[in-house]
Scaffold this motif. Sequence first.
Motif, short mmCIF file in Angstrom:
data_model
loop_
_atom_site.label_atom_id
_atom_site.label_comp_id
_atom_site.label_asym_id
_atom_site.label_seq_id
_atom_site.Cartn_x
_atom_site.Cartn_y
_atom_site.Cartn_z
N GLU A 31 0.84 -1.21 0.00
CA GLU A 31 0.00 0.00 0.00
C GLU A 31 0.87 1.25 0.00
N HIS A 32 1.96 1.20 0.74
CA HIS A 32 2.88 2.33 0.78
C HIS A 32 3.52 2.56 -0.60
N LEU A 33 3.96 1.47 -1.22
CA LEU A 33 4.54 1.57 -2.56
C LEU A 33 3.52 2.09 -3.57
N LYS A 34 2.28 1.63 -3.44
CA LYS A 34 1.23 2.06 -4.35
C LYS A 34 1.04 3.57 -4.28
N LYS A 35 1.05 4.12 -3.07
CA LYS A 35 0.91 5.57 -2.90
C LYS A 35 2.10 6.31 -3.50
N ILE A 36 3.29 5.77 -3.29
CA ILE A 36 4.50 6.40 -3.84
C ILE A 36 4.43 6.41 -5.37
N TYR A 37 4.09 5.26 -5.96
CA TYR A 37 4.02 5.17 -7.42
C TYR A 37 2.94 6.07 -7.99
N GLU A 38 1.78 6.11 -7.35
CA GLU A 38 0.70 6.97 -7.84
C GLU A 38 1.10 8.44 -7.78
N THR A 39 1.79 8.83 -6.71
CA THR A 39 2.26 10.21 -6.59
C THR A 39 3.27 10.54 -7.68
N ILE A 41 3.59 9.12 -10.62
CA ILE A 41 2.91 9.17 -11.91
C ILE A 41 2.14 10.48 -12.05
N ALA A 42 1.49 10.93 -10.99
CA ALA A 42 0.76 12.19 -11.03
C ALA A 42 1.70 13.36 -11.31
N LYS A 43 2.87 13.35 -10.68
CA LYS A 43 3.86 14.41 -10.93
C LYS A 43 4.36 14.37 -12.37
N LYS A 44 4.58 13.17 -12.87
CA LYS A 44 5.05 13.00 -14.25
C LYS A 44 4.00 13.51 -15.23
N ILE A 45 2.73 13.22 -14.98
CA ILE A 45 1.66 13.70 -15.84
C ILE A 45 1.63 15.23 -15.84
N THR A 46 1.78 15.83 -14.68
CA THR A 46 1.79 17.29 -14.56
C THR A 46 2.94 17.89 -15.35
N ARG A 47 4.13 17.29 -15.23
CA ARG A 47 5.28 17.80 -15.98
C ARG A 47 5.07 17.67 -17.48
N CYS A 48 4.49 16.54 -17.91
CA CYS A 48 4.24 16.35 -19.34
C CYS A 48 3.21 17.35 -19.85
N LEU A 78 -4.08 6.96 -18.86
CA LEU A 78 -4.91 5.80 -19.21
C LEU A 78 -4.43 4.50 -18.56
N ASN A 79 -3.14 4.40 -18.31
CA ASN A 79 -2.56 3.14 -17.82
C ASN A 79 -2.02 3.23 -16.40
N LYS A 80 -2.47 4.20 -15.64
CA LYS A 80 -1.93 4.44 -14.30
C LYS A 80 -2.02 3.20 -13.40
N ASP A 81 -3.20 2.60 -13.31
CA ASP A 81 -3.37 1.44 -12.42
C ASP A 81 -2.53 0.26 -12.87
N MET A 82 -2.50 0.02 -14.17
CA MET A 82 -1.71 -1.09 -14.70
C MET A 82 -0.22 -0.88 -14.39
N LEU A 83 0.27 0.34 -14.59
CA LEU A 83 1.68 0.63 -14.33
C LEU A 83 2.02 0.46 -12.86
N VAL A 84 1.14 0.92 -11.98
CA VAL A 84 1.38 0.77 -10.54
C VAL A 84 1.47 -0.70 -10.17
N ASN A 85 0.53 -1.50 -10.67
CA ASN A 85 0.55 -2.94 -10.36
C ASN A 85 1.79 -3.62 -10.90
N GLU A 86 2.21 -3.26 -12.11
CA GLU A 86 3.43 -3.84 -12.68
C GLU A 86 4.66 -3.47 -11.87
N MET A 87 4.74 -2.22 -11.43
CA MET A 87 5.89 -1.79 -10.65
C MET A 87 5.96 -2.52 -9.32
N ILE A 88 4.80 -2.76 -8.70
CA ILE A 88 4.78 -3.51 -7.44
C ILE A 88 5.23 -4.95 -7.68
#
Length: 112
Positions: A31-39, A41-48, A78-88
Amino acid sequence: MRTKALMVIFVSIFMIMIGPFQISAESQSDEHLKKIYETCIAKKITRCQSKTMLKTSRSENLQLTAEIAANQARFLSLNKDMLVNEMIEKGIGQKPYQIEHYLNSSFYETYK
């Protein structure tokens, strides 16, 4: 000899009692990793998305950069959840450069 047997029994009982706590710690770390990855990804989307402002530039290179950034923001959204699960699953790690590398690699594999 008897002390060895008692030690083995004591250690066995101790491990049986500790086992459930280790399982709950692993799920909490996921759960901790999931929050880190989601954060991240959100920062990366903002930068893009901020780079997409370059599309009005007179430079063709900057316009291309804006187009790639827009595609990457769309891909990540579009792939945020999939990417988080793959990274975990793959154990990418918590360091920002590791996460950034994985996100970029995933995007460019599909962007080709």
